[in-house]
Design an enzyme around this catalytic site. Structure first.
Site, mmCIF file in Angstrom:
data_model
loop_
_atom_site.group_PDB
_atom_site.id
_atom_site.type_symbol
_atom_site.label_atom_id
_atom_site.label_comp_id
_atom_site.label_asym_id
_atom_site.label_seq_id
_atom_site.Cartn_x
_atom_site.Cartn_y
_atom_site.Cartn_z
ATOM 1 C CE LYS A 36 -7.291 1.047 3.474
ATOM 2 N NZ LYS A 36 -6.033 1.379 4.214
ATOM 3 C CB CYS A 55 -4.453 -1.948 4.251
ATOM 4 S SG CYS A 55 -3.613 -2.010 5.857
ATOM 5 C CD GLU A 60 -2.549 0.957 2.837
ATOM 6 O OE1 GLU A 60 -2.090 0.197 3.721
ATOM 7 O OE2 GLU A 60 -3.599 1.618 2.989
#
Lengths: 277, 277
Positions: A117, A150, A46
């Site tokens: 995300k 994540c 990330e």
């Protein structure tokens, strides 16, 4: 889809906060090395281009790039050499001027997908706009690759949804800060990844970062997990690469026994609370 | 809800196939002993009254009892001595004449709930009718207790739904046959339970069985898991009891940090694939 094994690699890079040019170049070198080693799917962490612990939104903005930036596209050249798919997290400057915590997927044809995300962790909410779109599932000669970033993975709904949408492997660029855990246990995020893999019989490739940033240490929990939920490769090394040769076709079989199937046995009529708002 | 700790116990009984009277009596003794030890929530294995590996439906039927059978209600007397809630799996003869793989919850007031397993494992499909109703969430002075049975837990939708419906602790009567696992790993079902606990910050109390039945060995994976996903008590012993003093109120806090909350951060608008049929 090839019936044989596919080499998958995660490179646990140590991005340097704000060093956009240097991070991109180090990522490029990592992709080149992994492809040269035969990897056909390469996952980077990330925010690999920017680092993570921004103090201000301006600092994040200074390290942001557009998804179409030619410096990212250069990774596609390296991917093309080995007919590989590269998935990397980056700090995205959107066409709307907003910042996103994104992942880009590239192969020899160029950009295959950009995912923003959707579940922002903690102070990310102060810097980034959450994505509004489902994560992508990318068809490749090796199998279908889904992407999460994540904290997304810690919502069991997300890997499950990708599996239902046909993903064989879920690639997860991450930055996992160290948290306490009992002796002998995996990092808790790895436990979540193992459970997600087994629950849907998909492969999961988590690529964590390394380095120390403003005093924060990272779990270095990079792990390649098979459809039984077991870790096939990992690395705790700074900048280390974890590599596994995976039969991605195994993810097309969802049966545990002749009469048990992890997807067909679902009872979606009971799962209403998950989508109630 | 009491702000203090609640003693929770799982008794890893070894039911004898078809020995209904003996199994009920041994279960009663186990409840009595756990309550005498201070347990306020007592979990027994799946199909604790009947055993598991039926060869035929007739064999299952011969070991079945109605949910209102006074022999099960006798467990409530023992529960009443300590103001405890008892959750136990049993082979249920329904009022419709069908067989269900069920769990009963009793306290001093009598039967609080009967849950019929909704995700039937493997050959259970030949003997049992799947339940059609959501699992219960039972209010107690100690917190809210949800119930799943064995394979139910391996569908991440299920513990998540219970947490969204307010469960503080998920009690899971199970029968886990031994499956291979790498050295140093927990049984895969325990990994699933750990991930489910942490994902929703709920407690999970899995009560496995012991004994050997028609050559089948059981994992003996009984585990009491806290809201961080770590095992607070377990037992590998034949007939062993695992006991933990748990602050069940911790399950009311869903925050990981000031800005991260495992339920509030969900994005249900993205989870449509989970309830599509």
């Amino acid at each position: 889809m090839e019936p044989t094994v596919t080499r998958v690699a995660c490179v646990q890079l140590a991005p340097v906060l704000g060093d956009l040019a240097g991070n991109i170049e180090r990522a490029r070198a990592a992709v080149r090395a992994a492809v040269a080693d035969g990897a056909r799917i390469v996952v980077l962490p990330e925010l690999a281009t920017s680092g993570y612990l921004f103090a201000t939104a301006d600092e994040a903005r200074a390290a942001a790039v557009a998804a179409g930036d030619p410096r990212l596209a250069a990774w596609a050249d390296d991917a093309a050499r080995g007919e590989a798919l590269v998935i990397a997290g980056f700090c995205e400057l959107g066409e709307d001027g907003r910042l996103y915590n994104s992942a880009i997927a590239l192969d020899g044809s160029g950009t295959r997908a950009v995912y923003r995300k959707t579940h922002l962790w903690d102070r990310e909410k102060e810097f980034f706009t959450p994505g509004r779109a489902d994560p992508p599932v990318i068809a490749t000669p090796y199998g279908r690759v889904g992407i999460l970033i994540c904290y997304d993975l810690e919502f069991p709904e997300m890997p499950r949804s990708l599996a239902l949408r046909g993903a064989d492997l879920v690639a997860v660029p991450t930055n996992w800060p160290v948290v306490p855990r009992p002796d002998g246990e995996h990092p808790p995020e790895v436990v979540a990844a193992m459970a997600a893999a087994r629950a849907s019989r998909v492969f999961v490739a988590c690529c964590d970062r390394s380095g120390t940033e403003r005093g924060e240490r990272w779990t270095r929990g990079t792990a390649l997990i098979d459809t039984d939920g077991w870790i096939r490769a990992s690395t705790r090394d700074e900048g280390g690469r974890a590599t596994a040769d995976l039969r991605l076709g195994d993810a097309r079989g969802k049966r545990l026994t002749e009469l048990a199937d992890v997807l067909a046995d679902r009872r979606p009529e009971l799962y209403g609370p998950l989508t109630d708002r």
